[in-house]
Design an enzyme around this catalytic site. Structure first.
Site, PDB file in Angstrom:
ATOM      1  N   LYS A   1     -14.138 -16.356  30.754  1.00 34.94           N
ATOM      2  CA  LYS A   1     -14.984 -15.624  29.702  1.00 34.94           C
ATOM      3  C   LYS A   1     -16.275 -15.146  30.448  1.00 34.94           C
ATOM      4  O   LYS A   1     -16.589 -15.783  31.444  1.00 34.94           O
ATOM      5  CB  LYS A   1     -15.309 -16.628  28.566  1.00 34.94           C
ATOM      6  CG  LYS A   1     -15.921 -17.954  28.875  1.00 34.94           C
ATOM      7  CD  LYS A   1     -17.431 -17.733  29.110  1.00 34.94           C
ATOM      8  CE  LYS A   1     -18.060 -19.228  29.566  1.00 34.94           C
ATOM      9  NZ  LYS A   1     -19.529 -19.251  29.839  1.00 34.94           N
TER      10      LYS A   1
ATOM     11  N   ASP B   1     -17.208 -24.814  25.462  1.00 38.18           N
ATOM     12  CA  ASP B   1     -16.272 -23.569  25.770  1.00 38.18           C
ATOM     13  C   ASP B   1     -14.807 -23.669  25.769  1.00 38.18           C
ATOM     14  O   ASP B   1     -14.277 -22.661  25.450  1.00 38.18           O
ATOM     15  CB  ASP B   1     -16.650 -23.142  27.173  1.00 38.18           C
ATOM     16  CG  ASP B   1     -17.917 -22.676  27.408  1.00 38.18           C
ATOM     17  OD1 ASP B   1     -18.745 -22.209  26.474  1.00 38.18           O
ATOM     18  OD2 ASP B   1     -18.436 -22.358  28.880  1.00 38.18           O
TER      19      ASP B   1
END
Length: 311
Positions: free
Chosen positions: A18, A146
């Site tokens: 990401k 995350d």
């Protein structure tokens, strides 16, 4: 469910890295953590995880990036994810996880979190658990801020500790060039601690209100407008990362002077992310940065979260 046979002989799951295209960090809380507001985008740089039945919980790690610093014991998030699934369903056997990493280690792109998300999905399928999205998300939140996003993928807004997720509408495709570092990675706790230190002696005190993603970020994403998005990318951890790794400033300048719409440190760094106008511009920038001696990769987003790609 204890001691049941695996539903599948082997499961292959792929999960994306990401980019935090917006990351606002609130003041340190009494427990030492920070509230944040993040706009996450999953990009086309993936971790691959294979899961197969085993008597114990074991792991092997390889990859196209340096993996010597990745733990192969219970400090590894993927192995902890597997144990969580087993505990949740009462499975008394184990699993062997084979991980092939392509996301830079300790690079601010969530590679370890992607491994954990992939392990959750893989073990759920391997053992025929069928836990469902909501339960997998709850398990993911116990592993780190995350990990829930690595499950979700796409584009999302994260608040609280970053794990309170809301999908964000994003039109079209955004092309990025990421520059990875040959030198040591940056520890996320170390970067946060350094940010707190800098804030204590420099006038960069965070706003008193809770962190929030700027509405103009959401507007740019909804419009699929890379130029507009470039005007509002932000990473509060960047000042700390650049202080710990001053060499990154030169690479940022090279990218921004070579056609990037914007350049930022990705997460806690040291990976750099350059937003470009499209695929052709990204390819040109990748060539330029590579010629300058940097390791540059062209990726795009948003892409899906952790998913089964084979058995």
């Amino acid at each position: 469910m204890t001691g049941f046979a695996s539903a599948l002989p082997r499961v292959h799951v792929r999960a994306p890295g990401k980019i935090n295209l917006f990351f606002q960090v609130g003041d340190v809380q009494p427990d030492g953590y920070h509230d944040v507001a993040s706009a996450y985008q999953a990009v086309s740089l993936y971790e691959d995880v294979w899961a197969e039945p085993s008597d114990d919980f074991t792991i092997s790690i390889a990859g196209t990036v340096e993996v010597s610093g990745v733990p192969a014991d219970d400090r590894n998030l993927a192995l902890r994810a597997a144990r969580l699934v087993a505990k949740e369903i009462g499975h008394t056997g184990g699993v062997h996880l084979e991980i092939v990493k392509h996301v830079p280690v300790a690079g601010g792109m969530g590679g370890g979190s992607a491994d954990a998300a992939a392990a959750l999905v893989a073990c759920d399928a391997l053992w025929g658990a069928d836990l469902g999205t909501a339960m997998l998300q709850r398990l993911a939140a116990r592993l780190g801020a995350d990990v829930p996003f690595s499950l979700l993928g796409g584009t999302a807004i994260g608040t609280g500790r970053g794990d309170q997720l809301s999908p964000a509408l994003s039109q079209g495709r955004f092309d990025w060039v990421v520059v990875t570092s040959d030198a040591r990675g940056l520890s996320t706790p170390e970067v946060y601690a350094h940010l707190d230190e800098l804030r204590s002696r420099i006038d960069i005190v965070p706003a008193s209100r809770p962190p929030a993603v700027d509405p103009v970020v959401l507007q740019a994403l909804r419009a699929g407008d890379a130029v507009a998005l470039a005007e509002c990318v932000r990473n509060d951890l960047q000042v700390a990362a650049l202080s710990l790794r001053p060499d990154l400033r030169d690479a940022l300048e090279v990218g921004e002077e070579s056609g990037a719409l914007a350049g930022i440190v990705s997460g806690s760094g040291p990976t750099l992310a350059f937003l470009t106008a499209g695929p052709e511009a990204a390819l040109e920038l990748q060539v330029t940065l590579t010629a300058a001696g940097l390791r540059a990769l062209h990726v795009h987003g948003p892409v899906p979260g952790a998913r089964i790609v084979g058995i």
